[in-house]
Design an enzyme around this catalytic site. Structure first.
Site, PDB file in Angstrom:
ATOM      1  N   SER A   1       8.272   5.495   0.958  1.00 58.98           N
ATOM      2  CA  SER A   1       8.769   6.283  -0.157  1.00 58.98           C
ATOM      3  C   SER A   1       8.666   7.793   0.062  1.00 58.98           C
ATOM      4  CB  SER A   1       8.000   5.915  -1.427  1.00 58.98           C
ATOM      5  OG  SER A   1       6.637   6.258  -1.295  1.00 58.98           O
TER       6      SER A   1
ATOM      7  N   SER B   1       4.205   4.081   3.117  1.00 60.33           N
ATOM      8  CA  SER B   1       5.103   5.139   2.659  1.00 60.33           C
ATOM      9  C   SER B   1       4.964   6.487   3.351  1.00 60.33           C
ATOM     10  CB  SER B   1       4.948   5.344   1.145  1.00 60.33           C
ATOM     11  OG  SER B   1       5.604   4.315   0.461  1.00 60.33           O
TER      12      SER B   1
ATOM     13  N   LYS C   1       4.798  16.000  -1.843  1.00 65.06           N
ATOM     14  CA  LYS C   1       5.510  14.849  -2.417  1.00 65.06           C
ATOM     15  C   LYS C   1       5.437  14.935  -3.940  1.00 65.06           C
ATOM     16  CE  LYS C   1       5.824   9.774  -2.046  1.00 65.06           C
ATOM     17  NZ  LYS C   1       5.221   8.567  -1.473  1.00 65.06           N
TER      18      LYS C   1
END
Lengths: 483, 470
Positions: free
Chosen positions: A149, A173, A74
């Site tokens: 996210s 997330s 990420k």
């Protein structure tokens, strides 16, 4: 066509150790797929670095279960020499000169980083649509969101672009996009994995975790990521354990609780049905399932807004155009701040900074922030009580399946409500795991949320793996959806 | 004479003498090349997390104990949020909820009267970077960013310039003695903000804050200037506004920096990256045991030993001399203090040296004191010998031999001189016999002169009296 990337880590490991394939084969397949992918799952890919590393690894020790396995990271986790953008214009050209703690761990385990995944800007969002680089897509239906996210990471794993991705989870997330994309995502206990090098959003809630195709893979990756970090004061110092160790054990006698709020009317009926049928499955196999009440669950979103945004407003103050990141042309310091932050941050980030600043201002701090901490503590105690009687708590991960891109962006409250079921876990510092348990009538994945007591990830993997095996779902995205 | 009574409260920031910074492992290195003592934590790079310097906690704890504070055993930190280029994180990590020490006091003495200045609290925080402003540009030096600080906040207990200055002098003295801070105002390791208000009665007037005053004497001047300014405003029917001012040394005036609006909004909240922890009683006791003898204790001890007030003052004001004195005083504190605050200090001052730069050590100074006490060396010889000891070092006995300073203690040799002086000074002998003590001193002097200062005065005295009384 997938040659290898749809295999499990155990299968890949056997091929690598036996010499039937080399790490380079996996890297080349990953890049072949991601270069032809329209999922917009990556912000930055690092082909040269990955190929170089794959070659270096050829003669390295192959004993690590994760040796030679490609992984996507990420883009809010610092990677030395590889730009780390947080999906923000503010950090569009930011290249860290230190690796995050987890990146050291990833490297030690012999994994190969293939790229940095798309996400909501500064991890602020539930759809990944706040990304400066455009939203990633859901491999099950590319007109839908991958969630957020960590949407890019979920999209990578579901889309078979890489077998593993790292996500971060401040208020769901990892688990919410895992649910939307039909993969396994673990948010470990707060403190389990060092946050050093994770660009902070809500420091008391943030936690890095693995996202994989199946439960066993997930436990394997978690094995490699944990460990005490003396440079993160919230890092837990515990004896090493094997998170796969309970997988395969009988679930007979396990005591499971389902909070009534988690199966209330806020949840879509198809999802509710799927969760309840899992409850039946568990009972059939000798577990008990009770319906209980946990305090303040209905206030989770409010708590999150106050605590996460309060912390975020402070954490993001460092982006001032002085030392790193975007810096606007200006004639004075005040203008530098105003222009840099107005131009560098997207609207959702700015909105959250303003809300957070307001909530901490003057008397508001007492009225909102201090009160929120009290409620948070009370919720935590209520979970503690439940865990005195129960092994695990389960429920749905999300209230709906992944919705269409563009939806919900005009209703800020809606995207928050998506996370009402996952936020309590962050508030209480508990571990939470998503596993796929079925599909709705549109063939969109439905996820089960397994919540454990602090540091009881192994127990969660045991239950998760059991359900996974019993349901035996076909979780492979059809190739035609992939073209 | 003014009808107004001044009320003063003081906030002092002191940089702690630690090896590393408060929240990172970077060296706390004053005077290093700009921006050479920094890492990602000090520069607030994304992803960086704070550490906690236990050494700094212990120094702050020591300070709190010395200031007679109640100790908050629960250590936790808060964020104070504001934007400024010298504040890389956009917040300062400080202790807002639980300062390490509260409700303490410091005793000061002004004009012979003891007075208690109450300490509201002492808390730990981090220093900012240093801004260097030039005409068209500003520069930032992040070496100072994250240096450990303690802030000591008094109650509004002082009412004169002298009290304020005595408080600051005392605070500095304590921290320097306990090795907590250098307290060098010229280097910024001690900084003072002074709150001043005036009033004709017991109600407190509106206060102003004068920031970053450069020296203790300037604090006195700033209080005078600010109270005069306030009095002029009040006498002309005006009102005092709560504001922040600075002191202009040249014009001896305070100057407006900014008016305080509705109170600053620092959006305090608990620092989530530093879990709270407890200081144990063992830790407190161990820090207590490290506290050396402090000036007040030393002063009364020296008085008891018979050291004169001037010497005491000189010793206490120079910590290096004082700790040297502590090590060598046992044999004769009076002689020792005279030597240290006299010839030794003036030699150091003249040559701009400190004790560690010279060759004199504990052993040879003790030996010298012994010789002086036993009258084995004359004061004239001391004047010759001390500079040699300081420049070259060595053994006192050897130097004396080398320089022909050996005393004549041999009775027969001395008797010859005594007899000679008596025979050539019949008048003085007569005076002595008539009871004039001065005559004895004169004769002694003559003998010492005859022996070129090498006669042992004790022996001479004995022989002279014996001979005269025969």
């Amino acid at each position: 066509m997938s040659k290898y990337l749809d295999l499990s880590i155990r299968e890949l490991h056997e091929l690598l150790v036996s010499g039937k394939i080399k790490p380079k084969d996996l890297v080349l397949e990953a890049f072949d797929k991601l270069e032809n992918s329209d999922l917009n799952a990556f912000i930055t890919v690092c082909k040269d670095e990955a190929l170089k590393r794959a070659e270096e690894l050829e003669n390295a020790d192959k004993s690590s279960m994760l040796y030679g396995i490609p992984i996507a990271i990420k883009d809010n986790i610092n990677t030395k020499g590889i730009r780390t953008t947080c999906a923000s214009h503010m950090l569009e050209n930011f290249v860290p000169f230190e690796d995050a703690f987890v990146i050291d761990k990833v490297n030690e385990a012999g994994m190969i980083i293939v790229g940095k995944t798309n996400m909501d800007e500064f991890a602020m969002g539930s759809t990944s649509q706040t990304s400066y680089f455009g939203a990633p897509k859901n491999p099950w239906d590319k007109t839908r969101i991958a969630g957020g996210s960590s949407g890019g990471s979920a999209s990578v794993v579901a889309g078979l672009l890489a077998p593993i991705a790292l996500g971060s989870d401040t208020g769901g997330s990892i688990r919410q996009p895992a649910s939307y994309c039909g993969i396994v995502g673990m948010k470990p206990t707060y403190g389990r994995i060092s946050r050093r090098g994770l660009i902070a959003f809500g420091s008391s809630l943030d936690q890095i975790g693995p996202m994989t195709k199946n439960v066993y893979d997930n436990a394997l990756v978690l094995n490699s990521l944990v460990g005490y970090d003396e440079f993160d004061l919230t890092s837990s110092n515990r004896e090493a354990e094997d998170f796969t160790r309970l997988i395969g054990e009988d679930i007979k006698g396990m005591k499971i609780a389902v909070p009534n709020y988690f199966i209330s009317d806020i949840v879509d009926s198809e999802i509710k049905e799927n969760v309840l049928s899992v409850c039946e499955l568990l009972k059939e196999n000798g577990a008990t399932v009770d319906f209980i009440d946990i305090k303040h669950l209905e206030h989770a979103v409010t708590l999150y807004q106050i605590i996460a945004m309060g912390e975020a407003s402070s954490n993001l103050a460092r982006f001032d155009g002085v030392r790193f990141g975007y810096s606007a042309d200006s004639n004075s310091v005040d203008e530098l701040y105003a222009k840099t932050r107005a131009e560098g941050f997207g609207s959702e980030v700015k909105r959250r900074i303003m809300v957070g600043s307001y909530l901490l201002s003057g008397d508001n701090a007492k009225e909102y922030y201090t009160k929120a901490l009290q409620v948070r503590n009370s919720m935590k105690e209520s979970f503690d009580e439940a865990f005195k009687k129960y092994d695990l708590i389960i429920g749905p991960t999300t209230t709906t399946v992944a919705y269409h891109l563009g939806e919900g962006m005009d209703d800020v409250r809606k995207t928050f409500l998506d996370d009402v079921l996952v936020i309590p876990v962050n508030m209480a510092g508990l571990p939470g795991l998503n596993i796929p348990i079925g599909f709705n009538h549109e063939h969109m994945p439905i996820g089960l949320h397994i919540i454990g007591n602090r540091f009881e990830e192994a127990k969660m993997y045991k239950l998760g793996s059991f359900i996974e095996k019993e349901l035996n779902l076909d979780l492979k995205v059809k190739e035609e959806n992939h073209e | 004479m003014s009808n107004y009574k001044k009320t003063v409260g003081i906030e002092v920031h002191c940089e702690l003498k630690t090896k590393t910074k408060m929240f990172s492992n970077t060296l706390n290195n004053y005077g290093a090349k700009e921006n050479s003592q920094v890492n990602t934590i000090d520069l607030a790079y994304p992803g960086s997390l704070p550490l906690v310097n236990k050494g700094a906690i212990n120094l702050a704890l020591k300070a709190a104990l010395i200031l007679n504070c109640k100790i908050n055993k629960l250590v936790c930190f808060d964020r104070k949020n504001y934007f400024y280029p010298d504040l890389p994180k956009g917040y300062q990590i400080t202790q807002a909820r639980h300062p390490i020490g509260v409700d303490g006091y410091v005793m000061i003495n002004v004009g012979g009267i003891d007075k208690k200045v109450r300490i509201h609290d002492i808390h730990i925080e981090e220093d900012t970077a240093k801004s260097i402003h030039q005409t068209d540009k500003s520069y930032l030096d992040f070496n100072r960013s994250g240096v450990p600080l303690i802030e000591i906040v008094t109650e509004a207990d002082m009412h004169t310039e002298e009290e304020a200055m005595a408080y600051l002098t005392k605070l500095r003295e304590l921290f320097v003695y306990a090795d907590i801070s250098d307290c060098k105002m010229e280097e910024g390791s001690m900084r003072c903000d002074v709150n001043v208000s005036i009033s004709k009665d017991d109600t407190l007037g509106v206060r102003t804050e004068t920031k970053n005053i450069g020296s203790i004497s300037s604090v006195g001047k700033a209080i005078t200037a600010e109270s005069i300014r306030q009095e002029e405003i009040l006498e002309n029917g005006g009102v005092i506004v709560e504001e922040t001012r600075r002191f202009d040394e040249k014009d001896c005036k305070t100057i407006l920096m900014r008016v305080k609006e509705t109170g600053n909004d620092y959006r305090y909240f608990p620092e989530p990256n530093i879990p709270e922890f407890e200081i144990t009683d063992d830790e407190i006791n161990s820090v207590k045991s490290e506290i050396p003898k402090l000036p007040d204790e030393l002063r009364s001890e020296y008085r008891t030993l018979g050291v004169n007030e001037n010497n005491i003052k000189t010793l206490i004001s120079n910590r290096e001399l004082c700790s040297f004195f502590e090590k060598v005083k046992e044999f004769d504190p009076i002689i020792t203090s005279n030597l240290i605050t006299g010839d030794i200090l003036s030699y150091l001052n003249k040559n701009n040296l400190s004790l560690k730069d010279i060759k004199l050590n504990e052993d040879n100074l003790k030996e010298l004191v012994k010789k002086i006490k036993n009258s084995e060396i004359s004061s004239k010889q001391v004047k010759t010998l001390l500079p040699i000891l300081m420049e070259k070092g060595g053994n006192v006995e050897d130097i004396m031999k080398e320089h022909g300073m050996v005393q004549i203690s041999d009775d027969s040799a001395l008797q010859t001189i005594v007899d000679k002086v008596i025979s050539t000074n019949p008048e003085s002998v007569n005076d002595y016999k008539n009871g004039k003590d001065r005559a004895l001193k004169y004769l002694m002097g003559q003998i010492m002169k005859e022996s070129r200062g090498q006669a042992n005065p004790v022996t001479v005295n004995k022989l002279l009296i014996e001979t005269l009384n025969k």
